[in-house]
Write a protein that holds these residues in place. Structure first.
Motif, PDB file in Angstrom:
ATOM      1  N   VAL A 118       0.878  -1.164   0.000  1.00  0.00           N
ATOM      2  CA  VAL A 118       0.000   0.000   0.000  1.00  0.00           C
ATOM      3  C   VAL A 118       0.916   1.214   0.000  1.00  0.00           C
ATOM      4  CG1 VAL A 118      -1.723   1.297   1.324  1.00  0.00           C
ATOM      5  CG2 VAL A 118      -1.784  -1.208   1.307  1.00  0.00           C
ATOM      6  N   GLY A 119       0.837   2.060  -1.006  1.00  0.00           N
ATOM      7  CA  GLY A 119       1.752   3.196  -1.072  1.00  0.00           C
ATOM      8  C   GLY A 119       3.154   2.713  -1.352  1.00  0.00           C
ATOM      9  N   GLU A 120       4.095   3.107  -0.492  1.00  0.00           N
ATOM     10  CA  GLU A 120       5.491   2.734  -0.693  1.00  0.00           C
ATOM     11  C   GLU A 120       6.197   2.595   0.646  1.00  0.00           C
ATOM     12  OE1 GLU A 120       7.964   6.449  -1.851  1.00  0.00           O
ATOM     13  OE2 GLU A 120       5.939   6.859  -2.578  1.00  0.00           O
ATOM     14  N   ILE A 121       7.400   2.050   0.606  1.00  0.00           N
ATOM     15  CA  ILE A 121       8.239   1.989   1.809  1.00  0.00           C
ATOM     16  C   ILE A 121       8.842   3.381   1.982  1.00  0.00           C
ATOM     17  CG2 ILE A 121      10.284   0.960   2.876  1.00  0.00           C
ATOM     18  CD1 ILE A 121       9.746  -1.538   1.100  1.00  0.00           C
ATOM     19  N   VAL A 122       8.669   3.967   3.156  1.00  0.00           N
ATOM     20  CA  VAL A 122       9.194   5.306   3.413  1.00  0.00           C
ATOM     21  C   VAL A 122      10.141   5.269   4.601  1.00  0.00           C
ATOM     22  CG1 VAL A 122       7.150   6.457   2.479  1.00  0.00           C
ATOM     23  CG2 VAL A 122       7.265   5.977   4.920  1.00  0.00           C
ATOM     24  N   GLN A 123      10.995   6.264   4.666  1.00  0.00           N
ATOM     25  CA  GLN A 123      11.906   6.382   5.802  1.00  0.00           C
ATOM     26  C   GLN A 123      11.456   7.531   6.683  1.00  0.00           C
ATOM     27  OE1 GLN A 123      16.089   5.878   5.086  1.00  0.00           O
ATOM     28  NE2 GLN A 123      16.628   7.265   6.759  1.00  0.00           N
ATOM     29  N   TYR A 124      11.310   7.261   7.973  1.00  0.00           N
ATOM     30  CA  TYR A 124      10.981   8.288   8.948  1.00  0.00           C
ATOM     31  C   TYR A 124      12.269   8.691   9.665  1.00  0.00           C
ATOM     32  CZ  TYR A 124       9.265  10.551  13.160  1.00  0.00           C
ATOM     33  OH  TYR A 124       9.057  11.448  14.175  1.00  0.00           O
ATOM     34  N   GLU A 125      12.705   9.898   9.369  1.00  0.00           N
ATOM     35  CA  GLU A 125      13.930  10.447   9.936  1.00  0.00           C
ATOM     36  C   GLU A 125      15.051   9.419   9.863  1.00  0.00           C
ATOM     37  OE1 GLU A 125      12.798  11.983  13.789  1.00  0.00           O
ATOM     38  OE2 GLU A 125      11.729  13.669  12.891  1.00  0.00           O
ATOM     39  N   ASN A 126      15.843   9.289  10.902  1.00  0.00           N
ATOM     40  CA  ASN A 126      16.917   8.302  10.933  1.00  0.00           C
ATOM     41  C   ASN A 126      16.540   7.133  11.825  1.00  0.00           C
ATOM     42  OD1 ASN A 126      19.033   8.607   9.268  1.00  0.00           O
ATOM     43  ND2 ASN A 126      20.372   9.652  10.711  1.00  0.00           N
ATOM     44  N   SER A 127      15.225   6.885  11.945  1.00  0.00           N
ATOM     45  CA  SER A 127      14.750   5.891  12.900  1.00  0.00           C
ATOM     46  C   SER A 127      14.190   4.619  12.270  1.00  0.00           C
ATOM     47  CB  SER A 127      13.658   6.495  13.786  1.00  0.00           C
ATOM     48  OG  SER A 127      14.146   7.616  14.464  1.00  0.00           O
ATOM     49  N   TYR A 128      13.291   4.774  11.303  1.00  0.00           N
ATOM     50  CA  TYR A 128      12.553   3.628  10.779  1.00  0.00           C
ATOM     51  C   TYR A 128      12.349   3.712   9.281  1.00  0.00           C
ATOM     52  CZ  TYR A 128      10.948   2.558  15.542  1.00  0.00           C
ATOM     53  OH  TYR A 128      10.890   2.228  16.863  1.00  0.00           O
ATOM     54  N   LYS A 129      12.230   2.548   8.665  1.00  0.00           N
ATOM     55  CA  LYS A 129      11.601   2.386   7.368  1.00  0.00           C
ATOM     56  C   LYS A 129      10.236   1.785   7.683  1.00  0.00           C
ATOM     57  CE  LYS A 129      15.713   1.477   4.606  1.00  0.00           C
ATOM     58  NZ  LYS A 129      16.386   0.455   3.747  1.00  0.00           N
ATOM     59  N   LEU A 130       9.191   2.283   7.022  1.00  0.00           N
ATOM     60  CA  LEU A 130       7.827   1.867   7.338  1.00  0.00           C
ATOM     61  C   LEU A 130       7.031   1.617   6.063  1.00  0.00           C
ATOM     62  CD1 LEU A 130       7.175   4.774   9.844  1.00  0.00           C
ATOM     63  CD2 LEU A 130       7.470   2.388  10.501  1.00  0.00           C
ATOM     64  N   CYS A 131       6.065   0.701   6.150  1.00  0.00           N
ATOM     65  CA  CYS A 131       5.107   0.529   5.061  1.00  0.00           C
ATOM     66  C   CYS A 131       3.874  -0.199   5.572  1.00  0.00           C
ATOM     67  CB  CYS A 131       5.718  -0.236   3.887  1.00  0.00           C
ATOM     68  SG  CYS A 131       5.964  -2.006   4.169  1.00  0.00           S
ATOM     69  N   TYR A 132       2.812  -0.097   4.788  1.00  0.00           N
ATOM     70  CA  TYR A 132       1.616  -0.914   4.980  1.00  0.00           C
ATOM     71  C   TYR A 132       1.579  -1.900   3.824  1.00  0.00           C
ATOM     72  CZ  TYR A 132      -0.573   2.220   8.451  1.00  0.00           C
ATOM     73  OH  TYR A 132      -0.874   2.944   9.564  1.00  0.00           O
ATOM     74  N   ILE A 133       1.082  -3.100   4.098  1.00  0.00           N
ATOM     75  CA  ILE A 133       0.955  -4.124   3.065  1.00  0.00           C
ATOM     76  C   ILE A 133      -0.335  -4.893   3.320  1.00  0.00           C
ATOM     77  CG2 ILE A 133       2.361  -5.852   4.279  1.00  0.00           C
ATOM     78  CD1 ILE A 133       3.606  -6.444   1.418  1.00  0.00           C
ATOM     79  N   ARG A 134      -1.016  -5.278   2.231  1.00  0.00           N
ATOM     80  CA  ARG A 134      -2.253  -6.059   2.338  1.00  0.00           C
ATOM     81  C   ARG A 134      -1.995  -7.481   1.862  1.00  0.00           C
ATOM     82  NH1 ARG A 134      -6.879  -3.581   3.726  1.00  0.00           N
ATOM     83  NH2 ARG A 134      -6.975  -1.348   3.328  1.00  0.00           N
ATOM     84  N   SER A 135      -2.479  -8.442   2.647  1.00  0.00           N
ATOM     85  CA  SER A 135      -2.372  -9.840   2.250  1.00  0.00           C
ATOM     86  C   SER A 135      -3.262 -10.089   1.036  1.00  0.00           C
ATOM     87  CB  SER A 135      -2.806 -10.753   3.401  1.00  0.00           C
ATOM     88  OG  SER A 135      -4.215 -10.688   3.571  1.00  0.00           O
ATOM     89  N   LYS A 136      -3.110 -11.233   0.429  1.00  0.00           N
ATOM     90  CA  LYS A 136      -3.931 -11.624  -0.716  1.00  0.00           C
ATOM     91  C   LYS A 136      -5.413 -11.559  -0.365  1.00  0.00           C
ATOM     92  CE  LYS A 136      -4.166 -15.935  -2.793  1.00  0.00           C
ATOM     93  NZ  LYS A 136      -3.520 -17.104  -3.402  1.00  0.00           N
ATOM     94  N   ASP A 137      -5.749 -11.854   0.883  1.00  0.00           N
ATOM     95  CA  ASP A 137      -7.140 -11.800   1.344  1.00  0.00           C
ATOM     96  C   ASP A 137      -7.547 -10.427   1.861  1.00  0.00           C
ATOM     97  OD1 ASP A 137      -7.855 -14.349   0.673  1.00  0.00           O
ATOM     98  OD2 ASP A 137      -7.718 -15.169   2.697  1.00  0.00           O
ATOM     99  N   GLY A 138      -6.658  -9.426   1.761  1.00  0.00           N
ATOM    100  CA  GLY A 138      -7.024  -8.060   2.110  1.00  0.00           C
ATOM    101  C   GLY A 138      -6.702  -7.619   3.518  1.00  0.00           C
ATOM    102  N   LEU A 139      -6.031  -8.443   4.327  1.00  0.00           N
ATOM    103  CA  LEU A 139      -5.669  -8.024   5.680  1.00  0.00           C
ATOM    104  C   LEU A 139      -4.570  -6.980   5.606  1.00  0.00           C
ATOM    105  CD1 LEU A 139      -5.488 -11.481   7.468  1.00  0.00           C
ATOM    106  CD2 LEU A 139      -7.388  -9.865   7.448  1.00  0.00           C
TER     107      LEU A 139
END
Length: 152
Positions: A118-139
């Motif tokens: 969902v969207g893209e992998i982003v970097q938050y400052e020098n702390s984290y890489k974050l993303c949202y992802i949906r399973s094949k069933d939509g979770l």
């Protein structure tokens, strides 16, 4: 009189369309199947308020042993609502977040079993890489990779 104290959070429940697909998805993330059973009868319905029910349940546990997901597939009564496609600002539970070692590698593996970024992998400052992802069933789940403490 002393105030009752919280002891722990036992698990978070997620209703799924396919228990096998959900187990595969969360196993790929790194959770382990702790157990699988069918829960049925009026006693269970007294807890949930659904009356007599028949539910297939799988308990998934994180590698550290502290967190669990209870995956449930309702056989009866049938599912009456579906929130999987709700936007991230919808009311209610949104997602579970997991911290992983290598977010790009995991996203690649999850996409190979039908998940969608969902969207893209982003970097938050020098702390984290974050993303949202949906399973094949939509979770919907969130992934985080800590980056601030790594040595270059």
């Amino acid at each position: 009189m002393s105030k009752n104290k919280l002891l722990r959070m036992d698990n978070m429940g997620i209703v799924v369309k396919s228990l096998d697909e959900a187990i595969l998805f969360f196993t790929e993330i790194g959770l382990k199947l702790e157990g699988r059973a069918t829960i049925e009868g009026e006693w269970a319905g007294r807890v949930t308020g659904l009356g007599s029910q028949n539910v297939e349940v799988a308990m998934m546990i994180t590698p550290d042993g502290h967190s669990r997901l209870e995956l449930s597939r309702f056989i009866s009564p049938s599912v009456i609502s579906d929130h999987r496609n709700a936007p991230v600002n919808a009311l209610g539970y949104l997602r579970a977040m997991f911290t992983v070692e290598d977010i790009e590698e995991l996203v690649f593996r999850l996409q190979n079993i039908g998940a969608e970024l969902v969207g893209e992998i982003v970097q938050y400052e020098n702390s984290y890489k974050l993303c949202y992802i949906r399973s094949k069933d939509g979770l919907l789940i969130g992934l985080a990779e800590e980056i601030g403490h790594k040595s270059s």
